[in-house]
Each structure stands twice: as C-alpha cells, then as structure tokens.
Design a protein around this motif. Structure first.
Motif, mmCIF file in Angstrom:
data_model
loop_
_atom_site.group_PDB
_atom_site.id
_atom_site.type_symbol
_atom_site.label_atom_id
_atom_site.label_comp_id
_atom_site.label_asym_id
_atom_site.label_seq_id
_atom_site.Cartn_x
_atom_site.Cartn_y
_atom_site.Cartn_z
ATOM 1 N N ALA B 381 51.972 48.813 32.217
ATOM 2 C CA ALA B 381 52.356 47.405 32.349
ATOM 3 C C ALA B 381 53.876 47.241 32.266
ATOM 4 C CB ALA B 381 51.682 46.571 31.264
ATOM 5 N N ILE B 382 54.513 48.038 31.430
ATOM 6 C CA ILE B 382 55.972 47.956 31.329
ATOM 7 C C ILE B 382 56.605 48.398 32.639
ATOM 8 C CG2 ILE B 382 58.011 48.942 30.210
ATOM 9 C CD1 ILE B 382 56.638 48.981 27.643
ATOM 10 N N ILE B 383 56.116 49.522 33.174
ATOM 11 C CA ILE B 383 56.639 49.997 34.458
ATOM 12 C C ILE B 383 56.441 48.914 35.520
ATOM 13 C CG2 ILE B 383 56.297 51.700 36.291
ATOM 14 C CD1 ILE B 383 55.566 53.709 34.123
ATOM 15 N N ALA B 384 55.251 48.297 35.490
ATOM 16 C CA ALA B 384 54.952 47.269 36.486
ATOM 17 C C ALA B 384 55.950 46.115 36.417
ATOM 18 C CB ALA B 384 53.533 46.753 36.293
ATOM 19 N N VAL B 385 56.196 45.634 35.209
ATOM 20 C CA VAL B 385 57.125 44.511 35.051
ATOM 21 C C VAL B 385 58.514 44.896 35.581
ATOM 22 C CG1 VAL B 385 58.301 43.038 33.367
ATOM 23 C CG2 VAL B 385 55.880 43.541 33.099
ATOM 24 N N GLY B 386 58.953 46.108 35.219
ATOM 25 C CA GLY B 386 60.253 46.575 35.696
ATOM 26 C C GLY B 386 60.300 46.700 37.203
ATOM 27 N N PRO B 490 45.801 48.923 34.642
ATOM 28 C CA PRO B 490 46.824 47.882 34.466
ATOM 29 C C PRO B 490 47.888 47.837 35.568
ATOM 30 C CG PRO B 490 46.960 49.536 32.711
ATOM 31 C CD PRO B 490 45.717 49.791 33.466
ATOM 32 N N LEU B 491 48.424 48.994 35.928
ATOM 33 C CA LEU B 491 49.437 49.017 36.996
ATOM 34 C C LEU B 491 48.877 48.434 38.282
ATOM 35 C CD1 LEU B 491 51.349 52.400 37.339
ATOM 36 C CD2 LEU B 491 52.240 50.103 37.133
ATOM 37 N N THR B 492 47.672 48.877 38.615
ATOM 38 C CA THR B 492 47.070 48.454 39.868
ATOM 39 C C THR B 492 46.788 46.960 39.857
ATOM 40 O OG1 THR B 492 45.951 50.578 39.669
ATOM 41 C CG2 THR B 492 45.402 49.247 41.573
ATOM 42 N N LEU B 495 50.136 45.186 40.393
ATOM 43 C CA LEU B 495 50.960 45.448 41.572
ATOM 44 C C LEU B 495 50.192 45.524 42.886
ATOM 45 C CD1 LEU B 495 53.454 48.127 40.185
ATOM 46 C CD2 LEU B 495 53.779 45.679 40.413
ATOM 47 N N GLN B 496 48.860 45.436 42.861
ATOM 48 C CA GLN B 496 48.170 45.582 44.141
ATOM 49 C C GLN B 496 48.493 44.404 45.044
ATOM 50 O OE1 GLN B 496 44.112 45.940 43.032
ATOM 51 N NE2 GLN B 496 43.892 43.822 42.410
ATOM 52 N N PRO B 497 48.717 44.692 46.334
ATOM 53 C CA PRO B 497 49.038 43.622 47.266
ATOM 54 C C PRO B 497 47.850 42.675 47.422
ATOM 55 C CG PRO B 497 49.488 45.767 48.247
ATOM 56 C CD PRO B 497 48.755 46.003 46.974
ATOM 57 N N PHE B 498 48.115 41.502 47.929
ATOM 58 C CA PHE B 498 47.074 40.518 48.188
ATOM 59 C C PHE B 498 46.026 41.126 49.108
ATOM 60 C CE2 PHE B 498 45.500 36.810 50.617
ATOM 61 C CZ PHE B 498 44.925 36.154 49.549
ATOM 62 N N ASN B 499 44.748 40.884 48.828
ATOM 63 C CA ASN B 499 43.664 41.395 49.654
ATOM 64 C C ASN B 499 43.498 42.899 49.591
ATOM 65 O OD1 ASN B 499 42.267 39.334 50.634
ATOM 66 N ND2 ASN B 499 43.371 39.160 52.573
ATOM 67 N N PHE B 500 44.069 43.517 48.577
ATOM 68 C CA PHE B 500 43.907 44.962 48.441
ATOM 69 C C PHE B 500 43.321 45.247 47.068
ATOM 70 C CE2 PHE B 500 45.240 49.153 47.119
ATOM 71 C CZ PHE B 500 45.195 49.929 48.267
ATOM 72 N N SER B 501 42.135 45.855 47.043
ATOM 73 C CA SER B 501 41.538 46.230 45.758
ATOM 74 C C SER B 501 41.192 47.694 45.780
ATOM 75 C CB SER B 501 40.269 45.434 45.499
ATOM 76 O OG SER B 501 40.578 44.079 45.327
#
Lengths: 237, 545
Positions: B381-386, B490-492, B495-501
């Motif tokens: 989550a920290i990496i994601a925020v950064g 958490p990262l996914t 950060l996953q793009p819209f419409n991408f799971s």
C-alpha cells in the motif's frame, strides 16, 4: 624484455597489510617462470594482476612493449591477449569440449575455427573427445581441455594458477610432464603459480620464490631450491 | 578486492543501470518520506487523536500474537518432522508448507463461511443435533480471528526456515546433548531453540512484514489497521495528505522491526558455511507417541489446507456454471499477463543488479544490494501511494506536453497497466534478486573470468556464459515472483486500471459483496497454481540436491 613488471603494490580493501609489496620481474620470450610460495604469500594475486582480474595500487606491467597497466592505463582482461588456466579449470559446463576450445576464437571464420580446433585437440591428444561435455571427462582430461582452450587464441602469455592441485598425486607427475612437452612444442611464454617445489623444479626455467608478498629469491631451480629457508619451509609443509 | 575495471575513464554501464533501477525503487519511498513531513491538515489531527491509537494497538496486538503463535507452531512442527519418524512423516515434511499456497485473505472469508450462522458447523449442529450455539463463540470477524488466520497461513515461513536449519546444522549438537543425558524436551527448549534463534527471527520477521502488508484479512474482518486506514483516508475521504501521514508512520514501524531484527539476531547467521552437512538421525516412534505426533501434524495440515480447500471445492461445485463464463477467462488472462510481464521485467532487472553486485565488490554495490533486498519490506500500500503520486505528476507533464502540440490531451499513465506493473516490479524485485544472487554465488566468478581471459567482453560473457549458468535460479526467481503477484491483493486493488480485475481482486470483491461461494473458483485456481509451485520447489528440488 618480453614481460616487464615494475614495482607492483597491491592491497585488499578489507586488509590493513599490503598483499604485494614492490614486486618487479622481467621475463624473456619463450621462458617459463614459476612463482613459488606458501598459501597466502600473494602468489595468486600477482597472477590475477597480470591477467587484469585485479587492479594494482601502483606499479606497471608491459607485455611485448605494450603497457597493459600503469598509473594511467588499464587494459581490460579480454583485451590483454593473455591465456589463463584456472585451478579448477573453469570449463564451461554447458558447452562441449569443441565449443569450449573455439569459444575464444571470435574473429575467425568457420573453417579457420575448425582447423584450429583440430590442431589443438591433436596437441593435447583429445581428438576423440570433441563432443563430450566437461563432466564426462576425467580430471586430467579436463586439465588438457583447459590448456587447449587457453592456447587456441594464440596468447602472447600463458598463466597457470595452481594447475595440478586438483589432480590425484599419481596423475600429477604425468600431466605435468605432458604440459611441459606441450609448452615447449608451442614455445609460448608462461608463468606458473604453485606451492609445490617438485612442480617448480620440473617446469621452470627460473623460479621466483615469494614470501609475504615480497620476492625472496629469483634464479634457476637448482639455485633457488637449494637455499636454507626453502628447505625449512619444505619441511614444515 | 577491486573489481574488474573496464577502463579508467569509461563509466561502467552495469553500475549506471543498477543505480537507475535502485533510484526507481527508492522513489515511491522518498515521495512518502517527503510528504510525511509536510504540514498536517485538520483531518490528520482528527485521525491522530481518535484513530491512531486504535490503529497502533490493533496492529501491535495482531503482530505480537501472530509472531508468538507462528513461532510455536512453525518451530515445533519443524522439530517433530526432523527428529521423529511417525506415520506419514515424509508427506508432512513438505505437505506442511502447503498452507502457504492459500493467501490469507482467501483463508479469511473461507473460514468465516465455515463458522458463521449459515456455515457448515452451525447448520450441522442445528439441523442434526438441534443445538443452538452462542454466536460469541463463533465470532471470527475480530482481532482474534485475524490472528488465527494469519497464524494458519503464515507459519510455514518459520517452518521452512527452521526445518532446513534443523536438518542441516543440528546433528552433532543434538547428539552431544543426548549423550550428556538431556531428554528430548530439554534438548528442544534448552539447546535447539537458542541455537536456532537467528533462523527463527528471520522467519518471524517475514511473517510480521506479511501481516503488516495484509489488506484482505483485516478489511474483511473489519479490523482497523494501518493498511485499511490508508485505503480509507485515500478512497473514502479523498484525503491524500493524511494517507501520506499514515503511510509514513507505518514506514517507521517497518524500519523499527528491521532494526529490531538486526539487534536481536546479533552477529548470528542462518547457517555456518560448512559443506560437511550430516543429516540428523531421526528416532522411530511407536504407539501413542507416534499417533500423537501424527495427530498434531494432521490437525495443522487440515486447518491450513484441507478444510478450507474442501469448503472452497464445495462452493465452486455449487457455483461453477455461473462463474465459468468468458469473464472468468478474461480474469485468468489478466492475472497471467500482468504477473508474467512483471515477473519477466523483475527477473531481467534483478539479473543486471545481481551481476553488478557480484562483479564489483565496492561499497556502492553493497549498498545497492542491501536496498534491493529491503524493497520487499515496504508494504504494497505504501508503494502504491508513492507510485500513484509519481505517475500523476508524470501524467500532468505529459498532459501539458500533448496540449502544447494541439493533439487530444489525455491522461495516459494513470489509466494504464504500466502503473500496476511498475509497482509489482518494485515490490517483488527482492524475491527475484535473492534467487538470482544465490545462483551466482553457487556458480562463482571463475567462469566469467575464464571467458574474459579468452577475449570475450563483459556483455557477451553475460549472455553467453553467466545467464546459461544461472538459468535455474532465473527460472525459480521468475516462478516465485509470478506466484507472489498472482496472490497479491493491496497493490492490485489500489492500482488496477478501470475495468481491469485479476483473479485475486475479483475473488475478494465477491467475498466482500457477500457472494463468498462465487469467490471460490478464482480462489481455488490461485491456490492450485501456488500449490503446484510450492510442490515443485520443496519436493522436486529437495530431492535433486
């Protein structure tokens, strides 16, 4: 002088004492020199500096009139034209004997490579082992492949790092004689590093005896091996 | 020792590339660190006053109790399978690693499904025995429940590391202790545990970092921790500044754990560098004792794998005709493409850095090696925020660039997979690097030196000799990273793009929407793939050595 080594100094990063102190040596073309010393005396380090695998703190080395290392120059190992036979041979395990030997022949065409390969295999007497992999060979055979591989690109200087230490005692004598014959046949200038006085006696035109990174004595085998300190060293071994 | 230099004047390409990669890894952390010290807003004051205490207490309790429970279970199991012979012991030796294949978040909703009011336990009691139970005994959605889940699915980290320690290092010590008259109990507590300290601490640290990184379990069970708070402030409140503050505080916690590890471990390492490994002689148990050991191993194995697996299979059978549609295959495709791309990139970068740190023995290269390994400690989550912050800034630059050329301005990066894949690479680089570094260490430097002595340049040597020789390590590195990404949540999520799971995020979303049986197929697929990889690594490779 063919090989000129002047005032070599070397110190490992995490050590307080220098490994090599003021090492100077001249070698004639076609001569075989043996660097003799105990383990930890710095003999292998000298070889690695000559090969370009380590960088000296100061000093210079020139081969055939060309400077390979001094204060301002450093020729990379791949551009020095020195052949090396490693203690554990370092034959590429994923390549056949043939592939190992032609590995260093980058600039030749296919025909030239094949010719050189046959020539080398004949020289070391391994013609039937062309397509074997290193692990399918005995220690002595591996040793000879390593020699053939190092000789194939016609190096200006050939260096050996403890070449017999991985062989059975009874094999050592035979291989040593073989290598001596091959070297004399090719006339290549060579340096051996060894801790074994018998090796030094058989192979060397001249022996360099080093202690604590410094040259203790240089001369023909009978002269150097006769001296008292060496006798004591030999007894303690 | 000095490195093999190229020339005195030309800069070293390997050093430059390694430096570049390391900078990219450090960037998101720097963003957090810088913003951590930015002036606080009102919201943060509020969070600090009312929430922070809860967050810290919850995280602390979960960490401490999970650490204790995993240590007890992990080391005792490792000890039992090493020194005793009992029924199915050879199966348990590697079978007890398998719970690692179950991502804790999947375990969390599966166990909730098992123990809740409509679950199999309570309905059986009700329908067959007419027993109504007090719900408070079955409340798994709590801090205790989270500890239970983490313990069951994370203990294998300690089990694996201590087992290999016991198997390789302890033979002579144990024999000596026995000769001196100590019984098994004494040997374990007075001799084995102290000498295995470094190994255990290494394992516990990994467990704690995994717990801190977790989002799925605590979110599903409604426990407020650092990671859930980051999600909450960022998405629910839209308060990026406070998210930075929480992430920064969490980073302090992580650094604290890492320092603690170094201090507690002291100068002890996992192993002595001796090649003369003598396996420990195991003692044949018979009768009650043998079955007791069997029962213990079987209980943990059932709780950690068998029971959740059966429940998931049951759900999957119930729902597969609804789930196995084109959409499910898109999920598989998404998961595999993202994981494979990121794993490939990770391994390539790890190869370059490992090759550099191996050849150059300078202090700079040692620092690079350390930073690469530390990357894994930073929670996703920290990496994601950064990463989001960086990509939004980059996007704005690109946006104005597009505008000035009068083409249609669009935000390219923040809606693309690039963001997610970069984050994966940053998070899992250490996993690939460790594997490849170990490979290089095994092979040594002589082959490289031999190649260069034959007149072949460093780059050609890299492709012709180095890579073929560490091929095995590269492939294992790839598989490990691939599986880790497949399980990643958490990262996914962030950060996953819209419409991408992916399989993982879709499964979690189903579970969160009270459609837990619909989550089963995707969960099973993840467990199956991870399980196969663990099997290959610990069974097949174990035999090969």
């Amino acid at each position: 002088m063919y090989v000129q080594i002047k005032n070599l100094h070397y110190q490992y990063q995490n050590s307080s004492k220098p490994t090599i102190k003021d090492f100077s040596l001249n070698i004639d073309q076609g001569e075989t020199v043996t660097i003799l010393g105990e383990s930890g005396s710095g003999k292998s380090t000298i070889l690695r500096i000559i090969a370009g695998l380590e960088t000296p703190k100061s000093g210079s080395i020139s081969i055939d009139g060309k400077i390979v290392v001094d204060e301002r120059h450093f020729v990379t190992p791949e551009n020095r034209g020195i052949g090396m036979v490693f203690q554990d041979y370092a034959l590429f395990p994923h390549m056949t004997v043939a592939k190992n030997i032609i590995y260093g022949l980058r600039k030749m065409n296919r025909k030239q490579k094949a010719d050189r390969l046959d020539e080398m295999l004949e020289l070391v007497n391994l013609t039937d082992f062309k397509y074997r992999y290193p692990y399918e060979l005995s220690g002595g055979q591996q040793q000879r492949v390593a020699l053939a591989r190092a000789l194939a690109p016609s190096p200006s200087l050939l260096v050996f790092d403890e070449p017999f230490s991985n062989l059975d005692a009874n094999l050592q004598v035979k291989i040593r004689d073989d290598i001596y014959t091959i070297l004399k046949k090719t006339g290549v200038t060579s340096i051996f590093v060894t801790h074994d006085q018998a090796d030094a006696r058989v192979l060397a035109d001249r022996i360099v005896f080093i202690e604590n990174g410094m040259i203790n004595r240089v001369g023909p085998p009978e002269e150097v091996l006769g001296c008292a300190s060496l006798l004591m060293w030999a007894n303690s071994n | 020792m000095n490195s093999i230099r190229t020339t005195k004047s030309r800069p070293n390409m390997w050093a430059l590339l390694s430096f570049l990669f390391i900078t990219i890894i450090l960037l998101p952390n720097l963003v957090i660190a810088v913003n951590f010290f930015a002036p606080a807003n009102e919201n943060w004051q509020h969070i600090k006053e009312y929430l922070l205490v809860d967050i810290v207490t919850n995280t602390g309790i979960i960490l401490v109790f999970t650490a204790i429970a995993t240590t007890l279970i992990g080391t005792s199991l490792a000890w039992i399978v090493t020194v005793y012979k009992f029924p199915l012991r050879n199966f348990f030796r590697w079978g007890l690693i398998l719970p690692l294949a179950v991502p804790p978040f999947i375990g969390a909703y599966t166990y909730h499904g098992i123990v809740n009011y409509t679950g199999v336990i309570q309905s059986t009691l009700r329908n067959s025995f007419s027993i109504q139970v007090d719900q408070k005994y079955f409340d798994i959605m709590s801090i205790q429940g989270s500890i239970f889940i983490f313990t069951l699915f994370l203990y294998p980290y300690i089990y694996v590391i201590t087992k290999s320690f016991f198997e390789q290092q302890s033979a002579s010590i144990v024999e000596n202790a026995r000769l001196l008259g100590a019984n098994s109990f004494e040997v374990f507590f007075r001799v084995i545990l102290p000498i295995a300290r470094a190994a255990i601490i290494g394992g516990v640290t990994i467990v704690m970092l995994e717990v801190i990184n977790d989002y799925g379990v605590v979110k599903y069970y409604g426990v407020q921790t650092f990671i859930t708070s980051i999600f909450q402030t960022w998405f629910a409140m839209g308060d990026i500044d406070s998210a930075f503050k929480i992430a920064g505080t969490l980073m302090v916690v992580v650094i604290f754990i890492l320092i603690l590890e170094t201090i507690v471990r002291g100068r002890k390492r996992y192993s002595y560098s001796t090649t003369k490994v003598r396996p420990i002689q195991s003692k044949l148990l018979v009768g009650t004792k043998a079955w007791l050991m069997f029962a213990y191993c079987f209980a943990i194995f059932s709780l950690g794998l068998l029971i959740p697996l059966l429940q998931l299979i049951y759900w999957a059978v119930m729902t597969y005709d609804k789930i196995l549609t084109a959409e499910f295959f898109t999920l598989i495709k998404n998961s595999f493409t993202a994981a494979a791309t990121a794993a490939l990139l990770t391994v390539a970068i790890a190869l370059v850095i490992a090759n550099y740190t191996r050849i150059s023995r300078s202090i700079f290269s040692k620092v690079i090696s350390k930073i690469t390994v530390l990357g894994y400690s930073i929670p996703g989550a920290i990496i994601a925020v950064g990463i989001i912050t960086i990509f939004i800034a980059l996007d704005d630059i690109l946006y104005s660039f597009f505008t000035s050329f009068n083409s249609d301005p669009i935000y390219v990066l923040r809606t693309s997979l690039v963001m997610l894949i970069s984050a994966y690479v940053i998070r899992f680089l250490a996993v690939g690097y460790n594997s490849i570094e170990a490979g290089f260490e095994k092979v040594g430097n002589t082959f490289t030196e031999a190649s260069r002595m034959l007149g072949v340049s460093q780059v050609k040597t890299f492709f012709g000799v180095d890579i073929p020789l560490v091929k095995g390590a590269v492939i294992s590195g790839f598989i490990l990273v691939f599986v880790d990404i497949l399980k990643e949540l958490p990262l996914t999520m962030l950060l996953q793009p819209f419409n991408f799971s992916t399989l993982a995020t879709k499964a979690f979303r189903y579970a969160n929407d009270e459609m837990v049986s619909e989550a089963a197929s995707a969960s099973l697929l993840i467990i199956l793939i991870s399980g196969i990889c663990i099997f290959i690594f610990h069974k097949v490779l174990d035999k090969g050595e």
